[in-house]
Design a protein around this motif. Structure first.
Motif, PDB file in Angstrom:
ATOM      1  N   GLU A 112       0.831  -1.206   0.000  1.00 50.46           N
ATOM      2  CA  GLU A 112       0.000   0.000   0.000  1.00 50.46           C
ATOM      3  C   GLU A 112       0.865   1.255   0.000  1.00 50.46           C
ATOM      4  O   GLU A 112       0.574   2.221  -0.714  1.00 50.46           O
ATOM      5  CB  GLU A 112      -0.940  -0.016   1.206  1.00 50.46           C
ATOM      6  CG  GLU A 112      -2.103  -0.968   1.073  1.00 50.46           C
ATOM      7  CD  GLU A 112      -2.960  -1.029   2.322  1.00 50.46           C
ATOM      8  OE1 GLU A 112      -4.126  -1.420   2.215  1.00 50.46           O
ATOM      9  OE2 GLU A 112      -2.451  -0.685   3.414  1.00 50.46           O
ATOM     10  N   ALA A 128       2.454   1.524  -3.424  1.00 49.63           N
ATOM     11  CA  ALA A 128       1.479   1.944  -4.434  1.00 49.63           C
ATOM     12  C   ALA A 128       1.167   3.430  -4.299  1.00 49.63           C
ATOM     13  O   ALA A 128       1.046   4.143  -5.303  1.00 49.63           O
ATOM     14  CB  ALA A 128       0.203   1.112  -4.311  1.00 49.63           C
ATOM     15  N   ARG A 156       1.723   6.322  -6.992  1.00 47.11           N
ATOM     16  CA  ARG A 156       0.639   7.229  -7.432  1.00 47.11           C
ATOM     17  C   ARG A 156       1.079   8.686  -7.298  1.00 47.11           C
ATOM     18  O   ARG A 156       0.779   9.516  -8.171  1.00 47.11           O
ATOM     19  CB  ARG A 156      -0.623   6.984  -6.608  1.00 47.11           C
ATOM     20  CG  ARG A 156      -1.263   5.616  -6.817  1.00 47.11           C
ATOM     21  CD  ARG A 156      -2.599   5.515  -6.106  1.00 47.11           C
ATOM     22  NE  ARG A 156      -3.016   4.127  -5.950  1.00 47.11           N
ATOM     23  CZ  ARG A 156      -2.958   3.443  -4.828  1.00 47.11           C
ATOM     24  NH1 ARG A 156      -2.507   4.029  -3.722  1.00 47.11           N
ATOM     25  NH2 ARG A 156      -3.345   2.188  -4.769  1.00 47.11           N
ATOM     26  N   SER A 199       0.540   0.610 -12.101  1.00 41.54           N
ATOM     27  CA  SER A 199      -0.193  -0.606 -12.438  1.00 41.54           C
ATOM     28  C   SER A 199       0.461  -1.828 -11.811  1.00 41.54           C
ATOM     29  O   SER A 199      -0.228  -2.692 -11.233  1.00 41.54           O
ATOM     30  CB  SER A 199      -0.255  -0.766 -13.961  1.00 41.54           C
ATOM     31  OG  SER A 199      -0.926  -1.957 -14.317  1.00 41.54           O
ATOM     32  N   SER A 216       2.453  -1.932  -9.157  1.00 41.48           N
ATOM     33  CA  SER A 216       2.337  -1.901  -7.696  1.00 41.48           C
ATOM     34  C   SER A 216       0.925  -2.247  -7.248  1.00 41.48           C
ATOM     35  O   SER A 216       0.734  -2.929  -6.228  1.00 41.48           O
ATOM     36  CB  SER A 216       2.742  -0.518  -7.153  1.00 41.48           C
ATOM     37  OG  SER A 216       1.851   0.483  -7.598  1.00 41.48           O
ATOM     38  N   GLU A 217      -0.073  -1.811  -7.996  1.00 46.25           N
ATOM     39  CA  GLU A 217      -1.456  -2.125  -7.636  1.00 46.25           C
ATOM     40  C   GLU A 217      -1.756  -3.606  -7.868  1.00 46.25           C
ATOM     41  O   GLU A 217      -2.530  -4.205  -7.110  1.00 46.25           O
ATOM     42  CB  GLU A 217      -2.409  -1.242  -8.432  1.00 46.25           C
ATOM     43  CG  GLU A 217      -2.373   0.226  -7.959  1.00 46.25           C
ATOM     44  CD  GLU A 217      -3.327   1.118  -8.718  1.00 46.25           C
ATOM     45  OE1 GLU A 217      -3.771   0.713  -9.822  1.00 46.25           O
ATOM     46  OE2 GLU A 217      -3.624   2.225  -8.218  1.00 46.25           O
TER      47      GLU A 217
END
Length: 244
Positions: free
Chosen positions: A41, A44, A48, A138, A140-141
């Motif tokens: 998290e 990510a 972002r 993408s 990391s998600e």
């Protein structure tokens, strides 16, 4: 308190069931996927943030490019107008002024086009940065989603094990005297373990050896006496071997 020795021995099954429930709860709190999710998290979110920064930088340079393109178009439009005026003729002074302005506009256009070329090169590099940042977000998600999926699968398994053990416990409790269960549950709530087998001179609940006097008291107690460990307070379940 007194309880049939066979009934007391059934406390060991109850204790093992409770130990398994404790392990399930501990496992639920310490799933490796939980730490992995936390790390994923944070990663990510960092990705972002990097994407937003790249998009912001690209947006700024894109506006600069459009501004320069607009200024160049204005210069070209002015050049077209001046050339048409020169073609229409006029006084020598007017023609001289128009020629001077055309030279100035040509220099201005050259400067603007050089600036635009530099900006477009930077824009292209930033566009590449945005594309790379999107790919990193993408990835990391996807990693986060995979960890969440594995966590959810593990939790389903733990919930199933807990439900099975809870049902087994309810059946065990129904077959035991209420006062014995109350005592057992109170000890378990305070100490963590409600009962343990006396193994030689060692309490099976706390793993501590009883001293000679405590051991003598336990062995002198009647078979149906409910005795407790002097160290941890757990109910000491005795077998025929330990009772001698």
């Amino acid at each position: 308190m007194k309880a049939d020795p066979a009934v007391q021995r059934r406390l060991l099954d109850l204790a093992e069931c409770d130990a398994e429930l404790n392990r399930v709860n501990h496992r639920r709190r310490t799933l490796p996927e939980l730490e992995e999710i936390g790390t994923a998290e944070r990663d990510a979110q960092a990705k972002r943030d990097s994407l937003v920064a790249a998009q912001t930088a690209f947006g700024d340079i894109d506006r600069d490019a459009k501004r320069l393109e607009g200024e160049i178009e204005q210069v070209r439009a002015r050049e077209d107008r001046d050339r048409k005026l020169m073609e229409a003729g006029g006084s020598s002074k007017q023609l001289e002024d128009l020629q001077h302005e055309l030279q100035t506009l040509a220099r201005r256009q050259g400067i603007l086009e050089d600036e635009l070329l530099e900006v477009m090169e930077r824009r292209e590099a930033l566009e590449t940065d945005v594309a790379r940042a999107r790919e990193e977000v993408s990835a990391s998600e996807e990693k986060l989603a995979d960890a969440q999926r594995r966590r959810d699968e593990a939790l389903v398994d733990l919930d199933t094990a807990e439900a099975r053990r809870t049902a087994e416990r309810e059946l065990m409790v129904k077959g035991l005297p209420e006062n014995l269960v109350v005592l057992y549950d109170r000890i378990r709530a305070q100490k963590g373990v409600g009962a343990g087998l006396l193994q030689g001179t060692r309490c099976g609940a706390c793993r501590i050896e009883l001293d000679r006097s405590a051991l003598a008291e336990v062995r002198d107690a009647d078979a149906d006496d409910v005795v407790r460990c002097e160290e941890c307070g757990a109910i000491l379940v005795r077998t025929k071997e330990t009772a001698r």
